[in-house]
Design an enzyme around this catalytic site. Structure first.
Site, PDB file in Angstrom:
ATOM      1  N   GLU A 277      -3.707 -17.233  -3.132  1.00  0.00           N
ATOM      2  CA  GLU A 277      -2.866 -16.434  -4.039  1.00  0.00           C
ATOM      3  C   GLU A 277      -3.243 -14.964  -4.000  1.00  0.00           C
ATOM      4  O   GLU A 277      -2.372 -14.083  -4.061  1.00  0.00           O
ATOM      5  CB  GLU A 277      -3.004 -16.965  -5.469  1.00  0.00           C
ATOM      6  CG  GLU A 277      -2.380 -18.334  -5.633  1.00  0.00           C
ATOM      7  CD  GLU A 277      -2.758 -18.962  -6.963  1.00  0.00           C
ATOM      8  OE1 GLU A 277      -1.849 -19.298  -7.726  1.00  0.00           O
ATOM      9  OE2 GLU A 277      -3.957 -19.120  -7.252  1.00  0.00           O
TER      10      GLU A 277
ATOM     11  N   ASN B 143     -10.027  21.977   6.691  1.00  0.00           N
ATOM     12  CA  ASN B 143      -8.728  21.392   7.053  1.00  0.00           C
ATOM     13  C   ASN B 143      -8.805  20.589   8.348  1.00  0.00           C
ATOM     14  O   ASN B 143      -8.288  19.470   8.421  1.00  0.00           O
ATOM     15  CB  ASN B 143      -7.672  22.497   7.183  1.00  0.00           C
ATOM     16  CG  ASN B 143      -7.439  23.208   5.860  1.00  0.00           C
ATOM     17  OD1 ASN B 143      -7.996  22.805   4.835  1.00  0.00           O
ATOM     18  ND2 ASN B 143      -6.635  24.258   5.873  1.00  0.00           N
TER      19      ASN B 143
ATOM     20  N   GLN C 155      -4.974  15.819   0.221  1.00  0.00           N
ATOM     21  CA  GLN C 155      -6.181  15.139  -0.268  1.00  0.00           C
ATOM     22  C   GLN C 155      -5.841  13.736  -0.788  1.00  0.00           C
ATOM     23  O   GLN C 155      -6.699  12.864  -0.850  1.00  0.00           O
ATOM     24  CB  GLN C 155      -6.834  15.976  -1.376  1.00  0.00           C
ATOM     25  CG  GLN C 155      -8.122  15.391  -1.914  1.00  0.00           C
ATOM     26  CD  GLN C 155      -8.887  16.404  -2.747  1.00  0.00           C
ATOM     27  OE1 GLN C 155      -9.386  17.399  -2.232  1.00  0.00           O
ATOM     28  NE2 GLN C 155      -8.951  16.179  -4.037  1.00  0.00           N
TER      29      GLN C 155
ATOM     30  N   LYS D 260      -6.322   9.887   1.152  1.00  0.00           N
ATOM     31  CA  LYS D 260      -7.493   9.048   1.392  1.00  0.00           C
ATOM     32  C   LYS D 260      -7.502   7.738   0.628  1.00  0.00           C
ATOM     33  O   LYS D 260      -7.788   6.671   1.185  1.00  0.00           O
ATOM     34  CB  LYS D 260      -8.765   9.829   1.090  1.00  0.00           C
ATOM     35  CG  LYS D 260      -9.079  10.831   2.174  1.00  0.00           C
ATOM     36  CD  LYS D 260     -10.150  11.795   1.750  1.00  0.00           C
ATOM     37  CE  LYS D 260      -9.895  13.143   2.364  1.00  0.00           C
ATOM     38  NZ  LYS D 260      -8.627  13.777   1.960  1.00  0.00           N
TER      39      LYS D 260
ATOM     40  N   TYR E 113      -1.512  22.930   6.218  1.00  0.00           N
ATOM     41  CA  TYR E 113      -2.292  22.175   5.233  1.00  0.00           C
ATOM     42  C   TYR E 113      -1.832  22.488   3.812  1.00  0.00           C
ATOM     43  O   TYR E 113      -1.541  23.642   3.463  1.00  0.00           O
ATOM     44  CB  TYR E 113      -3.796  22.495   5.357  1.00  0.00           C
ATOM     45  CG  TYR E 113      -4.609  21.746   4.319  1.00  0.00           C
ATOM     46  CD1 TYR E 113      -5.009  20.439   4.533  1.00  0.00           C
ATOM     47  CD2 TYR E 113      -4.900  22.335   3.083  1.00  0.00           C
ATOM     48  CE1 TYR E 113      -5.709  19.732   3.558  1.00  0.00           C
ATOM     49  CE2 TYR E 113      -5.596  21.639   2.107  1.00  0.00           C
ATOM     50  CZ  TYR E 113      -5.998  20.338   2.355  1.00  0.00           C
ATOM     51  OH  TYR E 113      -6.671  19.632   1.390  1.00  0.00           O
TER      52      TYR E 113
ATOM     53  N   THR F 229      13.237 -25.124   7.242  1.00  0.00           N
ATOM     54  CA  THR F 229      13.989 -23.893   7.045  1.00  0.00           C
ATOM     55  C   THR F 229      14.510 -23.979   5.610  1.00  0.00           C
ATOM     56  O   THR F 229      14.743 -25.084   5.100  1.00  0.00           O
ATOM     57  CB  THR F 229      15.180 -23.773   8.017  1.00  0.00           C
ATOM     58  OG1 THR F 229      16.063 -24.869   7.794  1.00  0.00           O
ATOM     59  CG2 THR F 229      14.724 -23.783   9.473  1.00  0.00           C
ATOM     60  N   HIS F 230      14.638 -22.854   4.970  1.00  0.00           N
ATOM     61  CA  HIS F 230      15.071 -22.826   3.552  1.00  0.00           C
ATOM     62  C   HIS F 230      14.163 -23.682   2.663  1.00  0.00           C
ATOM     63  O   HIS F 230      14.604 -24.210   1.644  1.00  0.00           O
ATOM     64  CB  HIS F 230      16.514 -23.301   3.398  1.00  0.00           C
ATOM     65  CG  HIS F 230      17.475 -22.637   4.336  1.00  0.00           C
ATOM     66  ND1 HIS F 230      18.145 -21.485   4.031  1.00  0.00           N
ATOM     67  CD2 HIS F 230      17.837 -22.973   5.598  1.00  0.00           C
ATOM     68  CE1 HIS F 230      18.910 -21.124   5.058  1.00  0.00           C
ATOM     69  NE2 HIS F 230      18.726 -22.011   6.033  1.00  0.00           N
TER      70      HIS F 230
ATOM     71  N   ASN G 275      -7.708 -24.754  -8.003  1.00  0.00           N
ATOM     72  CA  ASN G 275      -6.674 -23.749  -7.749  1.00  0.00           C
ATOM     73  C   ASN G 275      -6.890 -23.000  -6.431  1.00  0.00           C
ATOM     74  O   ASN G 275      -8.026 -22.706  -6.067  1.00  0.00           O
ATOM     75  CB  ASN G 275      -6.618 -22.738  -8.899  1.00  0.00           C
ATOM     76  CG  ASN G 275      -6.179 -23.388 -10.205  1.00  0.00           C
ATOM     77  OD1 ASN G 275      -5.368 -24.315 -10.200  1.00  0.00           O
ATOM     78  ND2 ASN G 275      -6.741 -22.922 -11.303  1.00  0.00           N
TER      79      ASN G 275
ATOM     80  N   SER H 207     -12.970  15.383  -5.240  1.00  0.00           N
ATOM     81  CA  SER H 207     -12.612  14.175  -4.492  1.00  0.00           C
ATOM     82  C   SER H 207     -13.839  13.440  -3.966  1.00  0.00           C
ATOM     83  O   SER H 207     -13.730  12.410  -3.321  1.00  0.00           O
ATOM     84  CB  SER H 207     -11.693  14.531  -3.317  1.00  0.00           C
ATOM     85  OG  SER H 207     -12.363  15.411  -2.426  1.00  0.00           O
TER      86      SER H 207
ATOM     87  N   SER I  64     -10.438 -24.339 -13.562  1.00  0.00           N
ATOM     88  CA  SER I  64      -9.829 -23.768 -14.754  1.00  0.00           C
ATOM     89  C   SER I  64     -10.831 -23.832 -15.887  1.00  0.00           C
ATOM     90  O   SER I  64     -11.613 -24.778 -15.989  1.00  0.00           O
ATOM     91  CB  SER I  64      -8.575 -24.558 -15.118  1.00  0.00           C
ATOM     92  OG  SER I  64      -8.303 -24.437 -16.496  1.00  0.00           O
TER      93      SER I  64
HETATM   94  N1  ARG Z   1     -10.991  17.653   0.122  1.00  0.00           N
HETATM   95  C1  ARG Z   1      -9.978  18.297   0.896  1.00  0.00           C
HETATM   96  C2  ARG Z   1      -8.987  17.221   1.410  1.00  0.00           C
HETATM   97  O1  ARG Z   1      -9.295  16.110   1.349  1.00  0.00           O
HETATM   98  C3  ARG Z   1     -10.595  18.972   2.059  1.00  0.00           C
HETATM   99  C4  ARG Z   1      -9.765  20.080   2.613  1.00  0.00           C
HETATM  100  C5  ARG Z   1      -9.719  21.199   1.653  1.00  0.00           C
HETATM  101  N2  ARG Z   1      -9.031  22.306   2.201  1.00  0.00           N
HETATM  102  C6  ARG Z   1      -8.583  23.337   1.459  1.00  0.00           C
HETATM  103  N3  ARG Z   1      -7.974  24.264   2.059  1.00  0.00           N
HETATM  104  N4  ARG Z   1      -8.789  23.352   0.163  1.00  0.00           N
HETATM  105  O2  ARG Z   1      -7.906  17.542   1.840  1.00  0.00           O
END
Ligand code: ARG
Length: 486
Positions: free
Chosen positions: A311, A131, A343, A346, A338, A176-177, A306, A44, A298
């Site tokens: 938009e 965690n 993960q 994010k 957890y 309105t509308h 435009n 990640s 364009s």
């Molecule tokens: N990259 C993990 C996340 O975003 C970090 C936590 C990982 N924890 C684990 N027990 N593998 O959640």
């Protein structure tokens, strides 16, 4: 430090925990390194690298707490903090970057620390887990970003308020509308958008109070036996308190979902303004001219101009809503505490932040530089028999039941449609022919400025009410900007 540093390739095997090789946090229990397919799925760092400054902040706070608990002596603490500082600087300048073997931001930074202080770096792992770490980092990051978003939002609100001030007396057809309904002040309509944005800002501020709880100290899920003080670390990181429940601290992402909701609703509000600007700039409306700097052309039609900013503001609401629904779906049904599913929290929030920080400045610039065609707006304001309600209300003030007044004015509107004229253009005789209630003096109320001025109660479109509204909003926006700077 940016999120977009080279996505590392799949990590391979290596010596667990050796500063030279890849850092694996669970090396002791396993004989072989992870399969490439697992590593590729699990990595990640290509998106969570942006949490690095927050992870380092939390690490410094954690080091101090370990020292307080007697788990690091004074020299060790000093070496650790110096190494964290140096690593932070290396991250800022790009001297330290995630490598192909780093699974996530936490592993990458642990490698950086081990490279700097050797085995001492490993002491930081005591009493915490990725965690509680990742939940802490994400809260710190989002609390920062919420402030930046509110600050950019305040700039957009300022741009709308500025236009309202510069066009304090300009009437527009209120709709309105999407049909002409009653004339209103352009300022009133612009401030209606500011009202919604002000609530978006207050939603983020309100969110921040709930997000100001520190997960650090929760460890993997159960807390720590090492007598470390979660409240002290919380205070050091600017949180209001430490979590009351370690399992809740590492498992819930309601703060992320709520952030996504606030972002999505702000996106919806931006999309409404975008839609209006796109409409207003059309030939058919002809209300505004978009500044060249905020319009696009364009590739084939030389005459085109435009409203792409508007938009895109409209279109980006889709991905903000998608991020929210995706995250809620990820969270649904997860058992405590957890799970690696988390993960997936994010990317939607990062995307929400990036999207808003791209849209808001563009919309602020677009709004600030719009040119309104005041004369055309004034001419359009009464069109479509938009003063019919004023006439009916006059008859009511003179004692006619509203139901009857509505009908009389309805007849007059039909008469005007058939004879192709405006309400104010009907002769005395024709007025009388439609209804004896329509005496010549009813024409008094058939002016746009009169109709607007009459709606002077709180929240109405009269210049006095709009001026009061504007003053209150200015104060609100100042408060937002001050909070954002905090
Ligand atoms: N990259 C993990 C996340 O975003 C970090 C936590 C990982 N924890 C684990 N027990 N593998 O959640």
């Amino acid at each position: 430090m940016t999120a977009d540093q080279d996505p590392p390739a799949a990590p391979g095997g290596g010596q667990p925990g050796s500063p030279a090789g890849p850092v694996r946090l669970w090396g002791g229990r396993f004989g072989a390194g992870p399969a490439d397919a697992l590593a590729r799925l699990s990595v990640s760092v290509q998106f969570d690298w942006r949490l690095a400054p927050y992870d380092l902040l939390a690490s410094a706070a954690h080091a101090r707490i370990l020292h307080k608990a007697g788990l690091l002596d004074g020299t060790e603490l000093a070496r650790m903090l110096a190494a964290i500082d140096d690593l932070a600087e290396a991250c800022r300048t790009g001297r330290f970057r995630p490598s192909a073997s780093d699974e996530d931001v936490h592993t990458a930074l642990e490698r950086g620390l081990l490279e700097r202080v050797g085995s001492l770096g490993g002491k930081l792992r005591a009493g915490r887990s990725r965690n509680d770490q990742v939940a802490t980092d994400l809260r710190l990051y989002l609390r920062d970003q919420a402030r930046t978003i509110v600050s950019r939002l305040a700039e957009l609100e300022d741009a709308l308020i500025g236009q309202a001030q510069r066009h304090a007396a300009v009437p527009v057809p209120g709709m309105t509308h999407l049909q002409h309904a009653q004339p209103v002040l352009l300022a009133h309509q612009l401030l209606a958008h500011v009202q919604a944005f002000a609530r978006d800002a207050s939603r983020l501020r309100d969110w921040d109070r709930r997000a100001a709880v520190s997960p650090l100290g929760a460890g993997a899920l159960a807390g720590s036996s090492l007598r470390i003080d979660p409240d002290a670390v919380a205070a050091e990181l600017g949180f209001d308190s430490a979590a009351e429940n370690s399992m809740d601290a590492v498992s819930d992402r309601d703060f992320a979902a709520e952030f996504c909701f606030a972002a999505a609703l702000l996106g919806v509000h931006l999309s409404r303004l975008g839609e209006e600007i796109a409409l207003w700039s059309s030939q058919e409306f002809g209300w505004i001219e978009i500044d060249d700097a905020y319009a696009t052309g364009s590739s084939i039609m030389p005459q085109k101009k435009n409203p792409d900013v508007a938009e895109l503001a409209r279109g980006k609401a889709g991905r903000l809503i998608g991020g929210l629904t995706g995250l809620l779906t990820t969270l649904k049904g997860l058992p405590l505490s957890y799970n690696r599913d988390l993960q997936e929290d994010k990317e939607p929030v990062f995307d929400a932040v990036d999207t808003l920080l791209a849209v808001l400045p563009a919309m602020a610039g677009l709004v600030d530089t719009l040119r309104f065609h005041a004369e055309r707006l004034a001419a359009l304001a009464p069109a479509g028999y938009a003063l019919a309600t004023d006439l009916a209300e006059l008859l009511v003030r003179r004692g006619t039941p509203f139901r009857e007044a509505h009908e009389v004015v309805g007849h007059l509107v039909v008469w005007c449609q058939v004879n192709d004229c405006e309400l104010a253009e009907v002769s005395d005789e024709d007025l009388a022919r439609v209804s004896p209630l329509l005496t010549p003096d009813v024409r008094e109320v058939l002016s746009v400025s009169g109709a607007i001025a009459a709606r002077s109660s709180r929240g109405g479109t009269a210049p006095s009410a709009v001026a009061a509204q504007l003053a209150r909003l200015q104060e609100d926006v100042q408060g937002q900007a001050a909070w954002a700077a905090s």
